[in-house]
Motif scaffolding. Structure first.
Motif, PDB file in Angstrom:
ATOM      1  N   GLY A 130       0.620  -1.128   0.013  1.00  0.00           N
ATOM      2  CA  GLY A 130       0.407  -0.010   0.528  1.00  0.00           C
ATOM      3  C   GLY A 130       0.961   1.254  -0.355  1.00  0.00           C
ATOM      4  O   GLY A 130       1.797   0.760   0.021  1.00  0.00           O
ATOM      5  N   ASN A 148      -4.300   0.261  -0.792  1.00  0.00           N
ATOM      6  CA  ASN A 148      -4.525   0.804   0.476  1.00  0.00           C
ATOM      7  C   ASN A 148      -3.399   1.677   0.834  1.00  0.00           C
ATOM      8  O   ASN A 148      -2.856   1.962   0.948  1.00  0.00           O
ATOM      9  CB  ASN A 148      -3.828  -0.356   1.853  1.00  0.00           C
ATOM     10  CG  ASN A 148      -4.385  -0.250   3.149  1.00  0.00           C
ATOM     11  OD1 ASN A 148      -3.071  -0.260   3.688  1.00  0.00           O
ATOM     12  ND2 ASN A 148      -4.915  -1.203   3.620  1.00  0.00           N
ATOM     13  N   ASP A 184      -7.621   5.205   4.461  1.00  0.00           N
ATOM     14  CA  ASP A 184      -7.877   3.222   4.918  1.00  0.00           C
ATOM     15  C   ASP A 184      -7.801   3.727   6.631  1.00  0.00           C
ATOM     16  O   ASP A 184      -8.622   3.517   6.877  1.00  0.00           O
ATOM     17  CB  ASP A 184      -7.378   2.386   4.725  1.00  0.00           C
ATOM     18  CG  ASP A 184      -7.515   2.066   3.068  1.00  0.00           C
ATOM     19  OD1 ASP A 184      -9.284   1.331   3.013  1.00  0.00           O
ATOM     20  OD2 ASP A 184      -7.115   1.932   2.749  1.00  0.00           O
TER      21      ASP A 184
END
Ligand code: SF4
Length: 168
Positions: free
Chosen positions: A65, A93, A123
């Protein structure tokens, strides 16, 4: 769209897994014991083309991510909101660090649409300033115990802070 960054690197130290870390240039908080004082100056670092870095990140499919750090990404909400939205279209992410507390960002998001947009595509948020007296080497992903690892989308939905309990 351009963004002012101190640096970009791949690291295991800024959230789980190997991540591409965007270190924002510019920070308004002035935490006395900050480790990254070179990132405070809003005129420092370099202006970088957002689309080029978005594409490089999408192409690096081996990454777990990305993480926005700094400096404070929320002091440059417009370009970070742009980057986050584009990366989320590819299900990447996204973690972000900030010196603001969750409550301060929610208040700011009522009048700043870019902060609202940035939150809506992140997130996990690690919030709050670094406080040396609350430093704890046993906690993960944070420097001091006042900082929280927040599940952003769940917190927005429930209108209260929902902590990520995966980390000590
Ligand atoms: S918010 Fe982060 S970068 Fe800014 S002064 Fe505090 S520790 Fe340093």
């Amino acid at each position: 769209m351009q963004i002012r960054l101190a640096s970009i690197l791949e690291s295991n130290a800024n959230g789980p897994g190997l991540r591409r870390v965007f270190f924002s240039q510019g920070c308004s908080h002035g935490c006395p014991d900050c480790f990254n004082k070179h990132t405070w100056d809003f005129k420092g670092g370099a202006l970088i083309d957002c689309d080029e870095e978005i594409q490089k990140t999408i192409d690096a499919s081996y990454l777990a991510g990305v993480t926005f750090s700094g400096g404070d990404p929320f002091d440059q909400p417009e370009p970070f909101a742009y980057i986050a939205k584009k990366l989320k279209e590819h299900n990447i992410n996204i973690w972000s660090y900030t010196g603001y507390t969750w409550e301060q960002l929610i208040e700011l998001s009522k009048t700043n649409t870019y902060i609202k947009q940035l939150l809506s595509n992140i997130d996990v948020l690690v919030d709050g300033p670094f406080i040396k007296e609350l430093m704890d080497e046993n906690i993960e992903w944070r420097g001091s115990k006042n900082q929280r690892i927040i599940l952003v989308q769940e917190s927005l939905k429930q209108n209260k802070v929902i902590l990520n309990k995966d980390y000590k």
